[in-house]
Design a protein around this motif. Structure first.
Motif, PDB file in Angstrom:
ATOM      1  N   ARG A 286       0.673  -1.206   0.377  1.00 40.18           N
ATOM      2  CA  ARG A 286      -0.073   0.085  -0.351  1.00 40.18           C
ATOM      3  C   ARG A 286       1.198   1.226  -0.064  1.00 40.18           C
ATOM      4  NH1 ARG A 286      -1.311  -3.163   3.770  1.00 40.18           N
ATOM      5  NH2 ARG A 286      -0.833  -2.018   5.761  1.00 40.18           N
ATOM      6  N   THR A 287       0.963   2.266  -0.464  1.00 38.18           N
ATOM      7  CA  THR A 287       1.046   3.675  -1.257  1.00 38.18           C
ATOM      8  C   THR A 287       0.178   4.332  -0.234  1.00 38.18           C
ATOM      9  OG1 THR A 287       2.414   3.011  -2.759  1.00 38.18           O
ATOM     10  CG2 THR A 287       2.045   5.495  -2.284  1.00 38.18           C
ATOM     11  N   VAL A 288       0.749   5.310   1.164  1.00 34.26           N
ATOM     12  CA  VAL A 288      -0.292   6.383   1.284  1.00 34.26           C
ATOM     13  C   VAL A 288      -0.120   7.908   1.318  1.00 34.26           C
ATOM     14  CG1 VAL A 288      -1.072   4.739   3.030  1.00 34.26           C
ATOM     15  CG2 VAL A 288       0.886   6.577   3.562  1.00 34.26           C
ATOM     16  N   ALA A 289       1.303   8.192   0.407  1.00 28.16           N
ATOM     17  CA  ALA A 289       1.519   9.053  -0.249  1.00 28.16           C
ATOM     18  C   ALA A 289       2.513   9.709  -0.797  1.00 28.16           C
ATOM     19  CB  ALA A 289       2.586   9.758   1.585  1.00 28.16           C
ATOM     20  N   ILE A 290       2.199  10.566  -1.473  1.00 28.45           N
ATOM     21  CA  ILE A 290       3.227  10.664  -2.893  1.00 28.45           C
ATOM     22  C   ILE A 290       3.454  11.811  -2.622  1.00 28.45           C
ATOM     23  CG2 ILE A 290       1.072  10.355  -4.582  1.00 28.45           C
ATOM     24  CD1 ILE A 290       3.257   9.361  -5.984  1.00 28.45           C
ATOM     25  N   THR A 291       4.503  12.497  -3.570  1.00 30.96           N
ATOM     26  CA  THR A 291       4.309  14.267  -3.578  1.00 30.96           C
ATOM     27  C   THR A 291       5.420  14.905  -4.609  1.00 30.96           C
ATOM     28  OG1 THR A 291       4.545  16.795  -2.556  1.00 30.96           O
ATOM     29  CG2 THR A 291       5.989  14.863  -1.733  1.00 30.96           C
ATOM     30  N   GLY A 292       5.012  15.876  -4.934  1.00 27.99           N
ATOM     31  CA  GLY A 292       6.160  16.174  -6.608  1.00 27.99           C
ATOM     32  C   GLY A 292       6.796  17.743  -5.733  1.00 27.99           C
ATOM     33  N   VAL A 293       7.034  18.542  -6.904  1.00 28.92           N
ATOM     34  CA  VAL A 293       8.248  19.135  -6.162  1.00 28.92           C
ATOM     35  C   VAL A 293       8.047  20.909  -7.431  1.00 28.92           C
ATOM     36  CG1 VAL A 293       9.894  20.384  -6.061  1.00 28.92           C
ATOM     37  CG2 VAL A 293       9.538  18.049  -4.903  1.00 28.92           C
ATOM     38  N   PRO A 294       7.143  21.466  -6.746  1.00 30.03           N
ATOM     39  CA  PRO A 294       6.876  22.723  -7.814  1.00 30.03           C
ATOM     40  C   PRO A 294       7.504  23.477  -8.493  1.00 30.03           C
ATOM     41  CG  PRO A 294       5.749  22.946  -5.983  1.00 30.03           C
ATOM     42  CD  PRO A 294       6.844  21.699  -5.585  1.00 30.03           C
ATOM     43  N   HIS A 295       8.032  23.117  -9.955  1.00 28.84           N
ATOM     44  CA  HIS A 295       8.804  24.106 -10.325  1.00 28.84           C
ATOM     45  C   HIS A 295      10.342  22.657 -11.019  1.00 28.84           C
ATOM     46  CE1 HIS A 295       6.534  27.320 -10.092  1.00 28.84           C
ATOM     47  NE2 HIS A 295       6.693  27.653  -8.951  1.00 28.84           N
ATOM     48  N   GLN A 296      10.028  21.687 -10.305  1.00 23.64           N
ATOM     49  CA  GLN A 296      11.032  20.439 -10.631  1.00 23.64           C
ATOM     50  C   GLN A 296       9.595  19.275 -11.532  1.00 23.64           C
ATOM     51  OE1 GLN A 296      13.389  19.351  -7.930  1.00 23.64           O
ATOM     52  NE2 GLN A 296      13.969  21.740  -7.235  1.00 23.64           N
TER      53      GLN A 296
ATOM     54  N   PHE B 199       9.661  13.347  -7.454  1.00 19.75           N
ATOM     55  CA  PHE B 199       8.383  12.980  -7.160  1.00 19.75           C
ATOM     56  C   PHE B 199       9.033  11.898  -5.459  1.00 19.75           C
ATOM     57  CE2 PHE B 199       6.314  13.529 -11.101  1.00 19.75           C
ATOM     58  CZ  PHE B 199       5.281  13.935 -11.372  1.00 19.75           C
ATOM     59  N   TYR B 200       7.949  11.948  -4.195  1.00 18.63           N
ATOM     60  CA  TYR B 200       8.358  11.124  -3.673  1.00 18.63           C
ATOM     61  C   TYR B 200       7.693  10.307  -3.208  1.00 18.63           C
ATOM     62  CZ  TYR B 200      12.513  14.200  -3.100  1.00 18.63           C
ATOM     63  OH  TYR B 200      13.962  14.909  -2.725  1.00 18.63           O
ATOM     64  N   ILE B 201       7.481   9.324  -3.321  1.00 15.13           N
ATOM     65  CA  ILE B 201       6.816   8.461  -2.930  1.00 15.13           C
ATOM     66  C   ILE B 201       6.562   7.827  -1.592  1.00 15.13           C
ATOM     67  CG2 ILE B 201       7.594   5.949  -3.951  1.00 15.13           C
ATOM     68  CD1 ILE B 201       4.200   6.065  -5.234  1.00 15.13           C
ATOM     69  N   ALA B 202       6.059   7.259  -0.637  1.00 18.32           N
ATOM     70  CA  ALA B 202       6.145   6.360   0.705  1.00 18.32           C
ATOM     71  C   ALA B 202       4.972   5.397   1.025  1.00 18.32           C
ATOM     72  CB  ALA B 202       5.900   7.508   1.598  1.00 18.32           C
ATOM     73  N   ALA B 203       5.978   4.335   1.096  1.00 15.60           N
ATOM     74  CA  ALA B 203       5.031   2.916   1.101  1.00 15.60           C
ATOM     75  C   ALA B 203       4.659   2.631   2.439  1.00 15.60           C
ATOM     76  CB  ALA B 203       5.673   1.965   0.875  1.00 15.60           C
ATOM     77  N   VAL B 204       3.873   2.581   2.641  1.00 20.01           N
ATOM     78  CA  VAL B 204       2.815   1.813   4.486  1.00 20.01           C
ATOM     79  C   VAL B 204       4.059   1.178   4.886  1.00 20.01           C
ATOM     80  CG1 VAL B 204       1.781   0.627   6.122  1.00 20.01           C
ATOM     81  CG2 VAL B 204       0.514   2.011   3.765  1.00 20.01           C
ATOM     82  N   ASN B 205       4.579   0.255   4.953  1.00 14.65           N
ATOM     83  CA  ASN B 205       6.121   0.045   5.834  1.00 14.65           C
ATOM     84  C   ASN B 205       7.615  -0.429   4.473  1.00 14.65           C
ATOM     85  OD1 ASN B 205       7.061  -0.721   7.889  1.00 14.65           O
ATOM     86  ND2 ASN B 205       6.386  -2.629   7.999  1.00 14.65           N
ATOM     87  N   GLY B 206       7.018   0.236   4.092  1.00 10.96           N
ATOM     88  CA  GLY B 206       8.430   0.332   3.243  1.00 10.96           C
ATOM     89  C   GLY B 206       9.284   1.683   2.395  1.00 10.96           C
ATOM     90  N   GLY B 207       8.950   1.985   3.611  1.00  8.39           N
ATOM     91  CA  GLY B 207      10.487   3.668   3.533  1.00  8.39           C
ATOM     92  C   GLY B 207       9.510   4.681   3.022  1.00  8.39           C
ATOM     93  N   VAL B 208      11.149   5.785   1.752  1.00  5.96           N
ATOM     94  CA  VAL B 208      10.278   6.898   1.432  1.00  5.96           C
ATOM     95  C   VAL B 208      11.219   6.444   0.091  1.00  5.96           C
ATOM     96  CG1 VAL B 208      10.583   9.115   1.070  1.00  5.96           C
ATOM     97  CG2 VAL B 208       9.643   8.018   3.511  1.00  5.96           C
ATOM     98  N   TRP B 209      10.737   6.666  -0.960  1.00  5.26           N
ATOM     99  CA  TRP B 209      11.328   6.416  -2.817  1.00  5.26           C
ATOM    100  C   TRP B 209      11.552   8.023  -2.995  1.00  5.26           C
ATOM    101  CZ3 TRP B 209      12.752   1.977  -4.248  1.00  5.26           C
ATOM    102  CH2 TRP B 209      13.066   0.561  -3.514  1.00  5.26           C
TER     103      TRP B 209
END
Length: 125
Positions: free
Chosen positions: A13-23, A27-37
């Motif tokens: 499961r992925t519960v959080a994702i975000t991009g960066v304006p002007h880039q 992107f960053y994505i967070a898996a429930v128990n898989g850290g941040v990518w």
């Protein structure tokens, strides 16, 4: 248009994702128990950037609007499930995920949202 994978090649499961304006490629994505990518090529390749921390459970990600190198992580997934993974507080990186500082809230267990003040870069969860 055709389908393609835009996340790390892992199940779960992925519960959080975000991009960066002007880039638009970052992107960053967070898996429930898989850290941040992190991806810098619009999701073609992904790099784990949170593996050295005491928890792999993540519930929230926020990038400071005033400084895209400042990232906040709220640990502990927020989905109420029988196999819930808890966390140990809030983390901050000021170098786009190369290093992390634990900011506190070790007993919070689940942090599901983080808001960052655009001027001061102070995070609220």
């Amino acid at each position: 248009m055709r389908w393609r994978c835009i996340g790390p090649f892992r199940g779960g499961r992925t519960v959080a994702i975000t991009g960066v304006p002007h880039q638009p490629n970052l992107f960053y994505i967070a898996a429930v128990n898989g850290g941040v990518w992190k991806t810098t090529d619009t999701g073609h390749t992904w790099e784990p950037i949170f593996d050295s921390q005491d928890t792999g459970s993540v519930g929230a990600i926020a990038v400071a609007p005033s400084d895209p190198s400042t990232i906040y992580i709220g640990s502990g997934e927020g989905l109420q499930r029988p196999d819930l993974a808890t966390g140990n507080g809030v983390y901050k990186s000021t170098d786009a995920g190369k290093t992390w500082t634990h900011l506190g809230l070790p007993d919070a267990q689940q942090i599901t949202a983080i808001l960052v003040d655009p001027k001061t870069r102070i995070a609220f969860s």
